[in-house]
Design a protein around this motif. Sequence first.
Motif, mmCIF file in Angstrom:
data_model
loop_
_atom_site.group_PDB
_atom_site.id
_atom_site.type_symbol
_atom_site.label_atom_id
_atom_site.label_comp_id
_atom_site.label_asym_id
_atom_site.label_seq_id
_atom_site.Cartn_x
_atom_site.Cartn_y
_atom_site.Cartn_z
ATOM 1 N N LEU A 60 0.855 -1.185 0.000
ATOM 2 C CA LEU A 60 0.000 0.000 0.000
ATOM 3 C C LEU A 60 0.894 1.239 0.000
ATOM 4 O O LEU A 60 1.854 1.314 0.773
ATOM 5 N N GLN A 61 0.588 2.209 -0.864
ATOM 6 C CA GLN A 61 1.404 3.425 -0.965
ATOM 7 C C GLN A 61 0.516 4.673 -0.973
ATOM 8 O O GLN A 61 0.393 5.357 -1.980
ATOM 9 N N PRO A 62 -0.090 4.987 0.158
ATOM 10 C CA PRO A 62 -0.995 6.135 0.200
ATOM 11 C C PRO A 62 -0.259 7.463 0.102
ATOM 12 O O PRO A 62 0.808 7.645 0.687
ATOM 13 N N GLU A 63 -0.830 8.386 -0.653
ATOM 14 C CA GLU A 63 -0.296 9.757 -0.689
ATOM 15 C C GLU A 63 -0.617 10.454 0.626
ATOM 16 O O GLU A 63 0.213 11.168 1.184
ATOM 17 N N LYS A 64 -1.837 10.231 1.108
ATOM 18 C CA LYS A 64 -2.293 10.845 2.355
ATOM 19 C C LYS A 64 -2.789 9.765 3.308
ATOM 20 O O LYS A 64 -3.633 8.951 2.940
ATOM 21 N N LEU A 65 -2.248 9.789 4.531
ATOM 22 C CA LEU A 65 -2.592 8.746 5.499
ATOM 23 C C LEU A 65 -3.991 8.916 6.083
ATOM 24 O O LEU A 65 -4.507 7.997 6.716
ATOM 25 N N LYS A 66 -4.595 10.090 5.877
ATOM 26 C CA LYS A 66 -5.958 10.317 6.358
ATOM 27 C C LYS A 66 -7.000 10.113 5.261
ATOM 28 O O LYS A 66 -8.199 10.296 5.505
ATOM 29 N N ALA A 67 -6.566 9.746 4.059
ATOM 30 C CA ALA A 67 -7.498 9.557 2.946
ATOM 31 C C ALA A 67 -8.504 8.454 3.284
ATOM 32 O O ALA A 67 -8.117 7.372 3.721
ATOM 33 N N PRO A 68 -9.802 8.720 3.115
ATOM 34 C CA PRO A 68 -10.837 7.735 3.480
ATOM 35 C C PRO A 68 -10.636 6.375 2.820
ATOM 36 O O PRO A 68 -10.826 5.335 3.451
ATOM 37 N N GLU A 69 -10.215 6.379 1.541
ATOM 38 C CA GLU A 69 -10.044 5.093 0.837
ATOM 39 C C GLU A 69 -8.894 4.278 1.437
ATOM 40 O O GLU A 69 -8.980 3.042 1.515
#
Length: 305
Positions: A60-69
């Motif tokens: 997993l490589q989220p740009e934003k750690l608070k992103a709902p998805e």
Amino acid sequence: MKIIFMGTPQFAVASLDALIKAGSDIIAIVTAPDKPAGRGKKLSESAVKQYAVENGLKVLQPEKLKAPEFLEELKALKADLQVVVAFRMLPEAVWNMPPKGTINLHASLLPQYRGAAPINWVLINGERESGVTTFFLKHEIDTGDILFTEKVTLTGKETAGELHDRLMQKGAGLLVKTVKGVESGRYNEHPQSALLEGVELKHAPKIFKEDCLIDWTQSAEGIYNKIRGLSPSPTAYTTLGDKILKVYAATFEIVEPSIQPGAFFTDNKTHLKFAANDGYVYLTDVQLEGKKQMDIGAFLRGNKL
């Protein structure tokens, strides 16, 4: 336990590898997004992602750690525990998600040297002891209750690169011990506040370029510690004429200098020494702006001063 591992650089790879070899069930890893690097600006993968792909782990490589998805994807994995090594600051929605919590490995003996650059600052400050600490994450960075620690003795000569490699291996072993302790319930939590009474707290903030400039009015030993504490990266530097001279290694002597701090003397063969306020610092491994890194002999053969 089902474990999600979060980390980015090579320091974290040793811990991830140790957990897998110890039989931990790593159900996914979370790491930094790929970033353009080099002259061609090709996308570069983090060391942790490279390891994960080679070993067939979910990435997993989220740009934003608070992103709902991202939060939904994390929740769907139903991890029992999260493990963080050299990642970034987590929001509470992330670190508070698993039922057994989120543990972090930090490269210092907490509560000393909280922050982004503990390995560098321990050496810059001339400490003779360091180590690794595991703890449960909480709101304030690096302040959670301590689980386990392991100390290492410092010689006063090692570089940040050398200490990095020592603590990387020590930390991997300590993390395996911590995960097994959390899984079995055989661990004690020690509040950091209990260790702070009457103690001067030293910090390890992120290091910027201006922090790397050598101040020749300081003591020779202090300058020497700064050089090794920033070697090989981000690297201490001074100026030589109108160019930047990076300094990777040096020695020093305490003696009444005959020249002003910051002035230098060279035989243009094997020695280049700069005056400090109480002695001399001999540069032994350098890199002039626009040139390759080289030992001082090679440097002086190509650059008459």
